[in-house]
Design an enzyme around this catalytic site. Structure first.
Site: not given
Lengths: 675, 159
Positions: A60, A407, A82
């Site tokens: 917001h 990895n 929102e």
């Protein structure tokens, strides 16, 4: 670049309101990071509504500020997000894993929008591109993600592919940002991108012209746009470096069948390394945040200390003014002053320290994405995230961590079937931990996967000529071979990574921080990467030496010993090279006075001091006049002016107020070889 | 065309003037941060002559350039009057060694002449113009041009 008509009246000018924009950028950065970590800590089964509320509030705030600045894309996307969060917190829609993914994807796009704006602001402030002052951001098409949110809001089943990564790639391709985006998200390495770019066809624009779809005008605009996009700085930095002229760059842009960088390389205008350097520079500049959050306790403490400093100052100047009628008193005051000074130094140092929390939280996002992509269930266990490190170190350490973790998940952890077959838990585990140990910070990445295959690494290294066939090596030495360039032991290189690819880069980055990396492994049980870093980059222990009247500092860490050799221990080779024979070991001798053209009387090694130093490529010795003593020094950069000087890594202010130069031993070796 | 452009660069205003080998030069006062005496300069190896080295300016390490050497004038012994003018170029302080500082002069736009061309071999790109004040000719320097890192990056090639 006029943007949407309705935005124009609100649009602020970046130049005039730079403060507001910079503030906005750092604010959005914070909000996004916080939201991301909040989303990641949401447990879908056991909802904590306070977390959703917190995310809602952050989004917001972003929306509000973006609206004020006329950044319609950010505003629109955060508005939709929102709405979604609002419904979720009210319990109107269930908070599913899909929503988690969607939120994360939205945050990624908001972040891309933010980064684009950041580059634009940066460029405008440096006065490079006046046309860019318009704030309308256009680099990312936000429509697809908005559609997904709307679909979700309407309660329909999400028809989009689930993998966040694929999703992201899709819409970004349209904007020609994919490479940059991938690299930035550490999905591919730079080398991989380069290979990809080579294979890549022509630009969309040209094809469009040939098809008669659009006019040249449009393409010109597109090129204009490209300039503003994230690729521009590459050319720009090169121009600034003097690597190529503005004209050459323009030609390259005109000729843009492929990426600028690549054409430049093909034309022989510059080398691949230069391009990469430029990219790195760009990245570095982009990611160095200008602000640091400081704990108020630390500030309060500093405030108190400065108060005491003022008092100590008054006391001492009083002593001086009225004569020292009480010698003990002023001695006491002086020692008080030096204690305060030391405390202030410590306190100020500690203000540069940032906890690893944010970095580690980013890693949980990464592990989530990579494991999803690789179709594995992997749990990331984090400990010691409150450990503090110098801000500069934190910024550099994130990349290597990403690499190693990726990895570990991609190659270290086996597939589910294999895990079950070998009697392991179905879910893989990666442990990421940090702790203090003896003035260093240790960061450890431990996985319970297959471990490294000794034989394979060794064979590969022999193939590559890195090791001789019958050399005797300890297990550990063999494992550490994976840090050598070009040594990939992955059976197949997946599109995420190959174990070994880029491990040399990891090592280099860590060494740049004056740290060390080490790997241990047990076949079938897992591997552990241990990174050892100094607490701060700013201070080192050094030995002050002199050559003639010049003083230099050699970092203690690179010195293995120093001695005055006997005459017979020095031998010359072909009357040119010199070696010191130290208990049967021969070390080449570099005469600092010769290398740096300094006048000195002590030219015979047996009258001076030979310092044996250690570099990555082995030991050698440096001839100096005298050792003057050990000192902790604060490293100061010499600035751009001297960045090309070999063998000097910085300066430090010595006791006499003059600047001493800090020697970089591997640089000295290079310089000596070149001379 | 070029002359017109050059003329625009010279803003009237205050200039700090100094002497180099009997010639009088001027730098825009806004670029000057401070003037200090010559203090212990640490030479940096493998750099061109005119790069004298670095000094410690209240905890900051800044490079020092000898303008005499930069302009290929003969080197002289430093005297009591020799000083370092600390200027700001691209947001970074940098010191220039000059024979002595003379005064701060107000130079009006009308008092500035374009740099004449001296033919080949004489580089005038760093001269903004010639100021005429108090019956003297003052060579107005474009200090950014002289000390920009592009120019100084020659170090890299030399090293």
């Amino acid at each position: 670049m006029n943007g949407n008509p309705e935005t124009n009246e609100f649009t602020l000018d970046i130049k005039d309101d730079s403060e507001i924009f910079l503030e906005f950028l750092s604010e959005v950065q914070d909000h996004l990071e916080e939201s991301e970590s909040n989303i990641l800590s949401i447990d879908n089964e056991n909802l904590d509504y306070e977390l959703i509320n917190a995310i809602f509030r952050s989004i917001h705030s972003i929306k509000g500020s973006a609206g004020f600045l006329g950044l319609t894309d950010i505003q629109r996307l955060s508005h939709e997000l929102e709405t979604l969060l609002d419904k979720a917190r009210k319990g109107e829609i269930p908070f599913t894993k899909k929503i988690t993914t969607l939120c994360l994807d939205s945050i990624d796009i908001l972040r891309t929008l933010r980064d684009t704006l950041s580059v634009k602001v940066d460029m405008t402030l440096r006065g490079k591109d006046d046309a860019a002052s318009s704030t309308h951001e256009q680099s990312v098409d936000i429509q697809p993600i908005i559609n997904r949110i709307l679909t979700m809001l309407n309660g329909e089943t999400d028809t989009q592919p689930q993998s966040a990564q694929y999703k992201r790639e899709d819409h970004i391709t349209e904007n020609e940002h994919i490479g940059e985006f991938l690299v930035r998200n550490s999905i591919i390495t730079q080398e991989q991108l380069d290979t990809a770019l080579k294979e890549k066809g022509r630009k969309l624009g040209e094809i469009l012209i040939e098809n008669g779809t659009v006019s040249q005008d449009f393409i010109d605009k597109a090129i204009e746009e490209q300039k503003r996009s994230l690729w521009k700085p590459v050319g720009e930095i090169l121009v600034k470096n003097g690597t190529l002229t503005e004209q050459q760059l323009q030609e390259a842009i005109k000729e843009q069948k492929r990426k600028v960088g690549e054409i430049l390389v093909d034309n022989g205008v510059t080398t691949q390394e230069n391009i990469e350097d430029a990219l790195k520079t760009r990245q570095a500049r982009k990611e160095q945040s200008r602000t640091v959050k400081v704990d108020t306790d630390k500030l309060d403490n500093l405030f108190d200390l400065v108060g005491e400093l003022v008092i100590a100052n008054t006391l001492i100047s009083g002593d001086l003014k009225y004569g020292c009628n009480n010698e003990n008193g002023s001695n006491k005051n002086l020692s008080h002053l030096s204690k305060i000074t030391k405390d202030i130094q410590d306190q100020v140092m500690s203000m540069r320290m940032v906890s690893l929390k944010q970095t580690f939280q980013k890693m949980s996002r990464l592990v989530r994405d990579v494991s999803m992509h690789a179709n594995k269930e992997v749990e990331l266990i984090i400990s010691g995230e409150d450990t503090e490190l110098d801000k500069n170190v934190i910024e550099v350490i994130a990349d290597p961590l990403v690499h190693i973790l990726r990895n570990s998940v991609d190659h270290g952890i086996e597939s589910e079937e294999k895990r079950i077959a070998s009697g392991k838990r179905k879910k893989g585990a990666v442990k990421l931990s940090a702790y203090h140990k003896g003035g260093n910070i240790i960061i450890q990445i431990e996985d319970d996967g297959t471990g490294l295959q000794k034989e394979k690494i060794l064979n590969k290294a022999i193939d590559k000529g890195l090791v001789k066939e019958h050399s005797v090596m300890s297990d550990n030495q063999i494992y550490n071979l994976i840090f050598s360039p070009g040594l990939s032991t992955a059976e197949k290189i997946t599109n995420i990574s190959g174990r070994g690819v880029g491990m040399d880069v990891v090592k280099k980055n860590i060494e740049k921080l004056r740290g060390k990396i080490d790997v241990t492994s047990e076949e079938g049980k897992g591997s552990t990467f241990t990174i050892k870093l100094p607490l701060t980059l700013a201070i080192i222990d050094g030995i002050v030496v002199n050559v003639g009247s010049t003083k230099y500092i050699i970092p203690t860490i690179s010195i293995s010993e120093s001695l005055r050799p006997r005459k017979e221990e020095i031998s010359t080779i072909k009357n040119q090279g010199e070696v010191v024979n130290m208990r049967g070991n021969l070390f080449p001798l570099v005469r600092l006075h010769k290398l740096y053209n300094i006048d000195t009387k002590k030219t015979n090694p047996w009258e001076a001091i030979v310092v044996i130093v250690e570099t990555e490529e082995g030991k050698f010795s440096i001839l100096v006049d005298e050792l003057l003593g050990q000192q902790q020094v604060v490293i100061k950069s010499l600035g751009d002016t001297f960045k090309g000087v070999k063998g000097i890594s910085g300066g430090a202010i010595l006791g006499d107020g003059k600047v001493g130069l800090i020697l970089d031993v591997s640089g000295i070796k290079e310089a000596a070889l070149a001379a | 065309m070029e002359a017109a452009v050059q003329k625009n660069i010279v803003d009237e205003g205050k200039f700090l003037t100094f002497i180099l080998s009997k010639e009088e030069y001027g730098i825009e006062i806004l670029k000057v941060r401070e003037i200090i005496g010559v203090i212990g300069i640490t030479p940096v190896p493998q750099t061109p002559d005119y790069l004298r080295g670095v000094i410690n300016l209240r905890g900051k390490v800044i490079p020092i350039i000898d303008l005499r050497l930069k302009f290929s004038m003969p080197e002289v012994e430093h005297t009591q009057e020799t000083c370092i003018i600390v200027v700001e170029v691209n947001n970074a302080p940098i010191g220039v060694v000059v024979d002595n500082v003379s005064e701060v002069l107000d130079i009006k736009n009308g008092e500035v002449e374009d740099t004449p061309q001296f033919g080949h071999g004489i580089d005038t790109s760093f001269i903004m113009g010639l100021g005429k004040a108090k019956n003297k000719i003052i060579i107005l320097l474009d200090i950014n041009e002289i000390l920009s890192t592009d120019e100084l990056e020659m170090v890299e090639q030399l090293a």
